[in-house]
Write a protein that holds these residues in place. Sequence first.
Motif, PDB file in Angstrom:
ATOM      1  N   VAL A 190       0.844  -1.203   0.000  1.00 59.73           N
ATOM      2  CA  VAL A 190       0.000   0.000   0.000  1.00 59.73           C
ATOM      3  C   VAL A 190       0.877   1.251   0.000  1.00 59.73           C
ATOM      4  O   VAL A 190       0.606   2.209  -0.730  1.00 59.73           O
ATOM      5  CB  VAL A 190      -0.968  -0.009   1.208  1.00 59.73           C
ATOM      6  N   ALA A 191       1.937   1.244   0.794  1.00 61.72           N
ATOM      7  CA  ALA A 191       2.848   2.386   0.831  1.00 61.72           C
ATOM      8  C   ALA A 191       3.480   2.613  -0.538  1.00 61.72           C
ATOM      9  O   ALA A 191       3.573   3.748  -1.013  1.00 61.72           O
ATOM     10  CB  ALA A 191       3.928   2.171   1.892  1.00 61.72           C
ATOM     11  N   LYS A 192       3.882   1.543  -1.187  1.00 56.53           N
ATOM     12  CA  LYS A 192       4.475   1.642  -2.530  1.00 56.53           C
ATOM     13  C   LYS A 192       3.450   2.157  -3.532  1.00 56.53           C
ATOM     14  O   LYS A 192       3.761   2.974  -4.390  1.00 56.53           O
ATOM     15  CB  LYS A 192       5.026   0.283  -2.959  1.00 56.53           C
ATOM     16  N   LYS A 229       9.019  -1.331 -16.873  1.00 57.63           N
ATOM     17  CA  LYS A 229       9.942  -0.572 -16.028  1.00 57.63           C
ATOM     18  C   LYS A 229       9.298  -0.123 -14.707  1.00 57.63           C
ATOM     19  O   LYS A 229       9.986   0.314 -13.798  1.00 57.63           O
ATOM     20  CB  LYS A 229      10.469   0.641 -16.792  1.00 57.63           C
ATOM     21  N   ASP A 230       7.967  -0.215 -14.606  1.00 56.62           N
ATOM     22  CA  ASP A 230       7.253   0.208 -13.404  1.00 56.62           C
ATOM     23  C   ASP A 230       7.233  -0.911 -12.366  1.00 56.62           C
ATOM     24  O   ASP A 230       7.348  -2.092 -12.709  1.00 56.62           O
ATOM     25  CB  ASP A 230       5.799   0.569 -13.744  1.00 56.62           C
ATOM     26  N   PRO A 231       7.051  -0.558 -11.090  1.00 52.44           N
ATOM     27  CA  PRO A 231       6.885  -1.593 -10.074  1.00 52.44           C
ATOM     28  C   PRO A 231       5.586  -2.377 -10.315  1.00 52.44           C
ATOM     29  O   PRO A 231       4.533  -1.786 -10.534  1.00 52.44           O
ATOM     30  CB  PRO A 231       6.790  -0.814  -8.765  1.00 52.44           C
ATOM     31  N   VAL A 232       5.695  -3.697 -10.307  1.00 55.43           N
ATOM     32  CA  VAL A 232       4.546  -4.575 -10.523  1.00 55.43           C
ATOM     33  C   VAL A 232       4.333  -5.386  -9.244  1.00 55.43           C
ATOM     34  O   VAL A 232       5.226  -6.101  -8.805  1.00 55.43           O
ATOM     35  CB  VAL A 232       4.766  -5.519 -11.724  1.00 55.43           C
ATOM     36  N   LEU A 233       3.145  -5.232  -8.650  1.00 56.65           N
ATOM     37  CA  LEU A 233       2.786  -5.976  -7.445  1.00 56.65           C
ATOM     38  C   LEU A 233       1.914  -7.147  -7.868  1.00 56.65           C
ATOM     39  O   LEU A 233       0.895  -6.950  -8.533  1.00 56.65           O
ATOM     40  CB  LEU A 233       2.023  -5.085  -6.472  1.00 56.65           C
ATOM     41  N   VAL A 234       2.299  -8.358  -7.500  1.00 61.23           N
ATOM     42  CA  VAL A 234       1.570  -9.558  -7.896  1.00 61.23           C
ATOM     43  C   VAL A 234       0.894 -10.146  -6.669  1.00 61.23           C
ATOM     44  O   VAL A 234       1.524 -10.285  -5.615  1.00 61.23           O
ATOM     45  CB  VAL A 234       2.517 -10.602  -8.529  1.00 61.23           C
ATOM     46  N   ILE A 235      -0.389 -10.512  -6.828  1.00 61.11           N
ATOM     47  CA  ILE A 235      -1.137 -11.061  -5.700  1.00 61.11           C
ATOM     48  C   ILE A 235      -2.008 -12.216  -6.167  1.00 61.11           C
ATOM     49  O   ILE A 235      -2.444 -12.253  -7.322  1.00 61.11           O
ATOM     50  CB  ILE A 235      -1.991  -9.967  -5.013  1.00 61.11           C
ATOM     51  N   CYS A 236      -2.214 -13.182  -5.282  1.00 57.37           N
ATOM     52  CA  CYS A 236      -3.143 -14.284  -5.518  1.00 57.37           C
ATOM     53  C   CYS A 236      -3.934 -14.484  -4.225  1.00 57.37           C
ATOM     54  O   CYS A 236      -3.998 -13.570  -3.408  1.00 57.37           O
ATOM     55  CB  CYS A 236      -2.409 -15.554  -5.951  1.00 57.37           C
ATOM     56  N   GLN A 237      -4.495 -15.648  -4.022  1.00 62.60           N
ATOM     57  CA  GLN A 237      -5.314 -15.859  -2.826  1.00 62.60           C
ATOM     58  C   GLN A 237      -4.469 -15.970  -1.565  1.00 62.60           C
ATOM     59  O   GLN A 237      -4.760 -15.352  -0.556  1.00 62.60           O
ATOM     60  CB  GLN A 237      -6.201 -17.099  -2.993  1.00 62.60           C
ATOM     61  N   ASN A 238      -3.386 -16.780  -1.609  1.00 57.23           N
ATOM     62  CA  ASN A 238      -2.584 -16.962  -0.402  1.00 57.23           C
ATOM     63  C   ASN A 238      -1.084 -16.791  -0.619  1.00 57.23           C
ATOM     64  O   ASN A 238      -0.308 -17.019   0.288  1.00 57.23           O
ATOM     65  CB  ASN A 238      -2.878 -18.318   0.242  1.00 57.23           C
ATOM     66  N   GLY A 239      -0.665 -16.430  -1.810  1.00 60.97           N
ATOM     67  CA  GLY A 239       0.743 -16.142  -2.060  1.00 60.97           C
ATOM     68  C   GLY A 239       1.491 -17.168  -2.883  1.00 60.97           C
ATOM     69  O   GLY A 239       2.595 -16.893  -3.339  1.00 60.97           O
ATOM     70  N   THR A 240       0.926 -18.349  -3.111  1.00 63.97           N
ATOM     71  CA  THR A 240       1.672 -19.384  -3.827  1.00 63.97           C
ATOM     72  C   THR A 240       1.662 -19.186  -5.338  1.00 63.97           C
ATOM     73  O   THR A 240       2.699 -19.329  -5.989  1.00 63.97           O
ATOM     74  CB  THR A 240       1.129 -20.779  -3.485  1.00 63.97           C
TER      75      THR A 240
END
Length: 147
Positions: free
Chosen positions: A46-48, A93-104
């Motif tokens: 969130v900070a990023k 080149k931008d920061p990419v945040l990757v998310i799923c249900q539990n991280g795997t």
Amino acid sequence: MERVIEFLINHYLLSLAFVVVTYLLIQDLFETALKKYNTISPLLAVAKMNEMKTVVVDVRDQTEFASGHIQEAIHLPLDKFDNELKKIEAYKKDPVLVICQNGTRAISAGKLLTKAGFEQVFVISGGMESWQTDYKLPIKKSKKTFA
């Protein structure tokens, strides 16, 4: 030296367990040292997102995504990831945040993104479960429902 051999013969299961655990620890150390993506907590994510232009990629399936996702997240299901990757080519080149249900699944997607040439890949640890349950961060629900 004879006593070591005698110990190994008398305690072969213990010796085998030691070899397996040692191998797994060394493998984990190499994997951690060679990974090109970073792991980030939901709070730091969130900070990023607040301090710079970031892209959030949600790799869950359609029903999971519809049940609640991060605002402005791009939905790229992991099973269609290679075909859908062109949707985010402009953000290499931008920061990419990757998310799923539990991280795997996000870890697999993080590896694929770094292999595809993305420079700043961050996997959100704990996934949406941590996002919602542990940190109580906001989500957006889709109005469509899927069977």
